[in-house]
Design a protein around this motif. Structure first.
Motif, mmCIF file in Angstrom:
data_model
loop_
_atom_site.group_PDB
_atom_site.id
_atom_site.type_symbol
_atom_site.label_atom_id
_atom_site.label_comp_id
_atom_site.label_asym_id
_atom_site.label_seq_id
_atom_site.Cartn_x
_atom_site.Cartn_y
_atom_site.Cartn_z
ATOM 1 N N PHE A 18 24.313 27.435 14.631
ATOM 2 C CA PHE A 18 23.661 28.296 13.636
ATOM 3 C C PHE A 18 22.387 27.625 13.108
ATOM 4 C CE2 PHE A 18 23.166 30.033 9.350
ATOM 5 C CZ PHE A 18 23.384 31.385 9.575
ATOM 6 N N PHE A 20 18.678 28.589 10.599
ATOM 7 C CA PHE A 20 18.062 29.564 9.690
ATOM 8 C C PHE A 20 16.728 30.016 10.303
ATOM 9 C CE2 PHE A 20 21.169 27.278 7.195
ATOM 10 C CZ PHE A 20 21.796 28.312 6.515
ATOM 11 N N PHE A 28 19.456 37.993 6.165
ATOM 12 C CA PHE A 28 20.130 37.019 5.304
ATOM 13 C C PHE A 28 20.744 37.597 4.023
ATOM 14 C CE2 PHE A 28 20.364 33.368 2.397
ATOM 15 C CZ PHE A 28 21.262 32.594 3.119
ATOM 16 N N MET A 31 23.898 39.207 5.093
ATOM 17 C CA MET A 31 24.834 38.221 5.641
ATOM 18 C C MET A 31 25.526 37.428 4.541
ATOM 19 S SD MET A 31 23.919 34.855 7.919
ATOM 20 C CE MET A 31 24.006 35.516 9.556
ATOM 21 N N SER A 35 29.477 37.474 3.382
ATOM 22 C CA SER A 35 30.186 36.280 3.871
ATOM 23 C C SER A 35 30.701 35.372 2.768
ATOM 24 C CB SER A 35 29.256 35.438 4.769
ATOM 25 O OG SER A 35 28.776 36.192 5.832
ATOM 26 N N VAL A 36 30.052 35.388 1.615
ATOM 27 C CA VAL A 36 30.409 34.447 0.544
ATOM 28 C C VAL A 36 30.993 35.227 -0.634
ATOM 29 C CG1 VAL A 36 29.534 32.711 -1.073
ATOM 30 C CG2 VAL A 36 28.621 32.804 1.256
ATOM 31 N N GLN A 140 26.326 21.595 1.987
ATOM 32 C CA GLN A 140 27.239 21.697 3.139
ATOM 33 C C GLN A 140 26.504 21.628 4.486
ATOM 34 O OE1 GLN A 140 29.069 25.380 1.941
ATOM 35 N NE2 GLN A 140 27.340 26.639 2.615
ATOM 36 N N PHE A 141 25.183 21.848 4.470
ATOM 37 C CA PHE A 141 24.382 21.756 5.700
ATOM 38 C C PHE A 141 23.713 20.385 5.865
ATOM 39 C CE2 PHE A 141 24.647 26.351 4.951
ATOM 40 C CZ PHE A 141 25.079 26.770 6.202
ATOM 41 N N LYS A 169 31.164 25.938 0.027
ATOM 42 C CA LYS A 169 32.429 26.340 0.625
ATOM 43 C C LYS A 169 33.345 25.125 0.564
ATOM 44 C CE LYS A 169 34.354 28.427 4.789
ATOM 45 N NZ LYS A 169 34.078 28.832 6.193
ATOM 46 N N HIS A 185 39.655 34.453 3.209
ATOM 47 C CA HIS A 185 38.204 34.575 3.422
ATOM 48 C C HIS A 185 37.914 35.458 4.636
ATOM 49 C CE1 HIS A 185 34.181 32.709 4.762
ATOM 50 N NE2 HIS A 185 33.950 33.624 3.850
ATOM 51 N N LYS A 189 35.829 38.980 4.907
ATOM 52 C CA LYS A 189 34.799 39.348 5.897
ATOM 53 C C LYS A 189 35.161 40.667 6.595
ATOM 54 C CE LYS A 189 32.563 34.986 6.978
ATOM 55 N NZ LYS A 189 31.932 34.212 8.045
ATOM 56 N N LYS A 202 30.723 33.638 14.624
ATOM 57 C CA LYS A 202 30.073 32.964 13.489
ATOM 58 C C LYS A 202 30.765 31.627 13.208
ATOM 59 C CE LYS A 202 27.608 32.772 9.455
ATOM 60 N NZ LYS A 202 27.678 33.682 8.342
ATOM 61 N N ILE A 206 28.846 27.941 13.192
ATOM 62 C CA ILE A 206 28.642 27.081 12.016
ATOM 63 C C ILE A 206 29.482 25.800 12.049
ATOM 64 C CG2 ILE A 206 27.851 28.905 10.457
ATOM 65 C CD1 ILE A 206 30.586 29.020 9.189
ATOM 66 N N MET A 210 27.867 23.025 9.562
ATOM 67 C CA MET A 210 28.246 23.218 8.163
ATOM 68 C C MET A 210 29.599 22.557 7.941
ATOM 69 S SD MET A 210 28.738 26.843 6.288
ATOM 70 C CE MET A 210 30.213 26.879 5.306
ATOM 71 N N PHE A 239 35.330 29.316 -2.018
ATOM 72 C CA PHE A 239 33.948 29.060 -2.424
ATOM 73 C C PHE A 239 33.928 28.734 -3.913
ATOM 74 C CE2 PHE A 239 33.632 31.193 1.528
ATOM 75 C CZ PHE A 239 32.448 30.761 2.108
HETATM 76 O O1 LIG Z 1 31.829 30.186 5.969
HETATM 77 C C1 LIG Z 1 31.371 31.168 6.519
HETATM 78 O O2 LIG Z 1 31.985 31.772 7.365
HETATM 79 C C2 LIG Z 1 30.046 31.617 6.121
HETATM 80 O O3 LIG Z 1 29.569 32.551 6.671
HETATM 81 C C3 LIG Z 1 29.404 30.900 5.017
HETATM 82 C C4 LIG Z 1 27.895 30.810 4.975
HETATM 83 C C5 LIG Z 1 27.546 29.854 3.803
HETATM 84 O O4 LIG Z 1 28.414 29.468 3.043
HETATM 85 O O5 LIG Z 1 26.373 29.513 3.688
HETATM 86 C C6 LIG Z 1 27.333 30.260 6.193
HETATM 87 C C7 LIG Z 1 26.105 30.604 6.670
HETATM 88 C C8 LIG Z 1 25.311 31.695 6.065
HETATM 89 O O6 LIG Z 1 24.288 31.103 5.341
HETATM 90 C C9 LIG Z 1 26.081 32.515 5.114
HETATM 91 C C10 LIG Z 1 27.314 32.120 4.670
#
Ligand SMILES: O=C(O)C(=O)C[C@]1(C(=O)O)C=C[C@@H](O)C=C1
Ligand SMILES: C[S@@+](CC[C@H](N)C(=O)[O-])C[C@H]1O[C@@H](n2cnc3c(N)ncnc32)[C@H](O)[C@@H]1O
Length: 246
Positions: A18, A20, A28, A31, A35-36, A140-141, A169, A185, A189, A202, A206, A210, A239
């Motif tokens: 993944f 950006f 975004f 998303m 997702s959060v 986390q990144f 997260k 979670h 989704k 996904k 990640i 992440m 989260f």
């Molecule tokens: O944990 C996941 O499944 C996610 O999608 C989380 C998450 C995040 O926490 O930043 C990961 C990437 C994207 O930026 C949007 C959401």
């Protein structure tokens, strides 16, 4: 301005890590909201927290600002004299689109805090003294071995009375708790319209980029970085968001 997220909707023979990039930037807002869990509440309330911790004539940082959701909330909520927001991100397409969103905000509202955007790696950023730092789903990144040094530098830049807001997260040491919150979670989704394929691809995308920590790891690392107090103020499923006081 934003499209719906279909990035992982088609089967991919090899799911790349993944990033950006332009494709993610386009979708975004959709998303991250889908997702959060709790994302809109967290963003809005970082504005409210910012209003409490901002001191007159100080800088407020939004590190890993993406499209500037937190920057926008801070600009609306913080009324202290002479404050300004600095948003930082190392994704060029994020910073470019963020600028467009902020100009749209300027056109709609008066009396917003001034803002500056910087395209930079937050690990190499020269930090000014500041009263608020938001790391909203950014740490986390960052590579785990670089997190303590970054937080130590952030602590040194914070003015007395300021705060770091850290949203992440979480992972859980207790296997049953971890599995339950992870499953919930995934339910979140699904409820937001993601297919099993989208969720699985996904997760693959990640998993190498992440790396969530436990709440205890965050707390201990923040204390090791020099923070005196760590106060969780929000959690929805896996989260959470913390206030760390200098
Ligand atoms: O944990 C996941 O499944 C996610 O999608 C989380 C998450 C995040 O926490 O930043 C990961 C990437 C994207 O930026 C949007 C959401
Ligand atoms: C999940 S997004 C953050 C969401 C955003 N804070 C919000 O509230 O909408 C993570 C962001 O951190 C940025 N990022 C990751 N590593 C970074 C680094 N080393 N320096 C600067 N930005 C970074 C990414 O480009 C991405 O835009």
């Amino acid at each position: 301005m934003s499209e719906s997220d279909r990035i992982f909707a088609q089967p991919q023979t090899q799911v790349p890590d993944f990033t950006f990039n332009e494709d993610v930037v386009r979708v975004f807002p959709d998303m991250i909201k889908r997702s959060v869990p709790g994302y809109p509440t967290i963003v809005e309330n970082i504005g409210v927290l910012g209003a409490r911790f901002a001191t007159p004539n100080s800088v407020l940082y939004d590190l890993g600002c993406s499209l500037g959701a937190v920057t926008q909330a801070l600009r609306r909520h913080v009324k202290s004299d002479g404050c300004r927001v600095i948003g930082v991100d190392n994704s060029a397409p994020m910073i470019e689109r963020c600028g467009e969103y902020l100009r749209a905000q300027d056109a709609m509202h008066q009396e917003l805090l001034p803002v500056e955007l910087i395209e930079a790696d937050i690990l190499k950023l020269d930090l000014k003294p500041c009263s608020l730092i938001a790391l909203n789903f950014t740490l986390q990144f960052i590579a785990p071995e670089q997190r303590l040094e970054l937080l130590t530098r952030l602590h040194s830049a914070l003015l007395p009375g300021g705060a770091l807001i850290l949203s992440e997260k979480l992972r859980f040491a207790d296997e049953q708790e971890h599995d339950l919150l992870t499953d919930l979670h995934i339910d979140f989704k699904r409820a937001n319209g993601y297919s099993e394929l989208e969720i699985a691809q996904k997760r693959t995308a990640i998993e190498n980029v992440m790396r969530p920590d436990t709440l205890d790891t965050h707390r201990e690392r923040l204390l090791a970085a020099g923070f005196s107090k760590v106060v969780p103020w929000f959690q929805c499923l896996n989260f959470a968001s913390l206030i760390a006081l200098p």
